[in-house]
Write a protein that holds these residues in place. Sequence first.
Motif, mmCIF file in Angstrom:
data_model
loop_
_atom_site.group_PDB
_atom_site.id
_atom_site.type_symbol
_atom_site.label_atom_id
_atom_site.label_comp_id
_atom_site.label_asym_id
_atom_site.label_seq_id
_atom_site.Cartn_x
_atom_site.Cartn_y
_atom_site.Cartn_z
ATOM 1 N N HIS A 222 -5.556 3.030 4.709
ATOM 2 C CA HIS A 222 -4.253 2.692 5.275
ATOM 3 C C HIS A 222 -4.093 1.180 5.294
ATOM 4 O O HIS A 222 -5.081 0.444 5.402
ATOM 5 C CB HIS A 222 -4.116 3.240 6.699
ATOM 6 C CG HIS A 222 -3.968 4.731 6.765
ATOM 7 N ND1 HIS A 222 -5.048 5.581 6.816
ATOM 8 C CD2 HIS A 222 -2.861 5.514 6.761
ATOM 9 C CE1 HIS A 222 -4.616 6.833 6.848
ATOM 10 N NE2 HIS A 222 -3.295 6.820 6.836
ATOM 11 N N CYS B 248 -4.462 11.480 10.408
ATOM 12 C CA CYS B 248 -4.748 12.215 9.168
ATOM 13 C C CYS B 248 -5.951 13.140 9.310
ATOM 14 O O CYS B 248 -5.963 14.242 8.758
ATOM 15 C CB CYS B 248 -4.993 11.239 8.026
ATOM 16 S SG CYS B 248 -3.544 10.324 7.498
ATOM 17 N N ALA C 177 5.822 4.535 9.897
ATOM 18 C CA ALA C 177 5.520 4.232 8.502
ATOM 19 C C ALA C 177 5.925 2.811 8.125
ATOM 20 O O ALA C 177 5.400 2.236 7.163
ATOM 21 C CB ALA C 177 6.228 5.231 7.587
ATOM 22 N N SER C 178 6.842 2.242 8.878
ATOM 23 C CA SER C 178 7.233 0.852 8.622
ATOM 24 C C SER C 178 6.126 -0.134 9.013
ATOM 25 O O SER C 178 6.141 -1.287 8.571
ATOM 26 C CB SER C 178 8.509 0.515 9.408
ATOM 27 O OG SER C 178 8.301 0.715 10.813
ATOM 28 N N VAL D 265 2.412 1.075 9.403
ATOM 29 C CA VAL D 265 1.173 1.477 8.723
ATOM 30 C C VAL D 265 1.511 2.551 7.698
ATOM 31 O O VAL D 265 2.155 3.554 8.027
ATOM 32 C CB VAL D 265 0.132 2.019 9.719
ATOM 33 C CG1 VAL D 265 -1.134 2.445 8.966
ATOM 34 C CG2 VAL D 265 -0.215 0.968 10.768
ATOM 35 N N ARG D 266 1.086 2.335 6.481
ATOM 36 C CA ARG D 266 1.323 3.294 5.395
ATOM 37 C C ARG D 266 0.012 3.563 4.660
ATOM 38 O O ARG D 266 -0.994 2.873 4.839
ATOM 39 C CB ARG D 266 2.362 2.759 4.413
ATOM 40 C CG ARG D 266 1.972 1.447 3.755
ATOM 41 C CD ARG D 266 2.891 1.124 2.583
ATOM 42 N NE ARG D 266 2.661 -0.216 2.042
ATOM 43 C CZ ARG D 266 1.657 -0.551 1.241
ATOM 44 N NH1 ARG D 266 0.741 0.363 0.914
ATOM 45 N NH2 ARG D 266 1.547 -1.795 0.786
ATOM 46 N N ALA D 267 0.050 4.602 3.815
ATOM 47 C CA ALA D 267 -1.122 4.920 3.005
ATOM 48 C C ALA D 267 -1.408 3.780 2.033
ATOM 49 O O ALA D 267 -0.492 3.140 1.505
ATOM 50 C CB ALA D 267 -0.900 6.217 2.239
ATOM 51 N N ASP E 269 -2.618 -2.189 -3.701
ATOM 52 C CA ASP E 269 -3.038 -2.962 -2.529
ATOM 53 C C ASP E 269 -4.442 -3.550 -2.683
ATOM 54 O O ASP E 269 -4.904 -4.277 -1.806
ATOM 55 C CB ASP E 269 -3.045 -2.075 -1.273
ATOM 56 C CG ASP E 269 -1.658 -1.632 -0.867
ATOM 57 O OD1 ASP E 269 -0.731 -2.466 -0.907
ATOM 58 O OD2 ASP E 269 -1.506 -0.449 -0.504
ATOM 59 N N TYR F 130 -6.134 -3.467 7.126
ATOM 60 C CA TYR F 130 -6.410 -2.229 6.398
ATOM 61 C C TYR F 130 -7.494 -1.446 7.135
ATOM 62 O O TYR F 130 -8.248 -1.990 7.956
ATOM 63 C CB TYR F 130 -6.858 -2.516 4.956
ATOM 64 C CG TYR F 130 -8.314 -2.889 4.836
ATOM 65 C CD1 TYR F 130 -9.296 -1.911 4.657
ATOM 66 C CD2 TYR F 130 -8.738 -4.212 4.932
ATOM 67 C CE1 TYR F 130 -10.637 -2.228 4.575
ATOM 68 C CE2 TYR F 130 -10.080 -4.545 4.865
ATOM 69 C CZ TYR F 130 -11.027 -3.543 4.678
ATOM 70 O OH TYR F 130 -12.364 -3.873 4.624
ATOM 71 N N ALA G 192 -3.781 5.643 12.771
ATOM 72 C CA ALA G 192 -3.274 6.212 11.516
ATOM 73 C C ALA G 192 -4.347 7.081 10.854
ATOM 74 O O ALA G 192 -4.054 8.170 10.339
ATOM 75 C CB ALA G 192 -2.842 5.088 10.579
#
Length: 293
Positions: free
Chosen positions: A192, A236, A152-153, A155-157, A162, A203, A232
């Motif tokens: 992401h 999901c 998560a550090s 790639v995050r949602a 953003d 992204y 990522a």
Amino acid sequence: MTAMAPQPVHHDDDNNEVVLLSFAMEHLEGALQLSQEMSWPYRLEDWAIALELGQGFVLRNSAGTVIATAAWWAYGETHASAGMIIVAKAAQGRGHGARLMDALLAAAHPRTITLNSTAEGLALYERRSFVRIGVVQQHQGVPHERHQAPPASLVRAMAPSDAEAVARLDQQGTGWARRQMLDRLVQAGDGHVLVRDGEPRGYAISRRFGRGYVIGPVVAESAVDGRALIEASLACLGQVFVRVDTAASSQLGDWLESIGLRQVGDAITMVKGPHIPPAGPARMFALANQSFN
């Protein structure tokens, strides 16, 4: 889309009247039937989003049947992409594709236009001064196994905050201003963001499309980062049918094959007008689809 008065009638070999019209919502069912005839995987929802974001033309015969389509999407006043160019099999060889393309080029002028061509369409586009600049490979399938999300550090949602950074990255990777399209694609799916040194550096957007899901656009500064963003999205989605359209030069093809997304086709990327490679450092690693680019 603005309405367009019917243009002068042309006649096909069977003396059926064929009229050129602006692409409107009433033509979506006919467009869907055309894509199904060509075994293209578009759903009615895919056509609807394309028309919502763009514009184009259809040819309709005297029976009221849509026999051909062509669409384009403006990215500001300088660039556009074109696609969804289909002529019914029974109507091919009668100049309908040329008529549609000439109408599209006149409407999009003076923008630089990018499209992805099948082998059958090359001659039509080359006669209109399109030149080849690359190859896009279509990968699809169900992944062999579930994928683990990157840390998560890294790639995050994607968050609403953003949006500006994503639009900036996209313009770095494409050279196009297409904020409206990106906002609509995020609304239709999930996004992401890859973060490095506290700043978004790439992204990815995944959404329902065709036979399952498409992952794209994917914009990043390296193939390693592009792969992390795709992983990522896969984490999901799970083991569902997924499509990724990537340039042959992306360095992702072998990896996509190894995880079960085999290459099933390719297309020639072509451009008409001045072509200035995007400034970067972000680059496009997967397309929204072969029409939007």
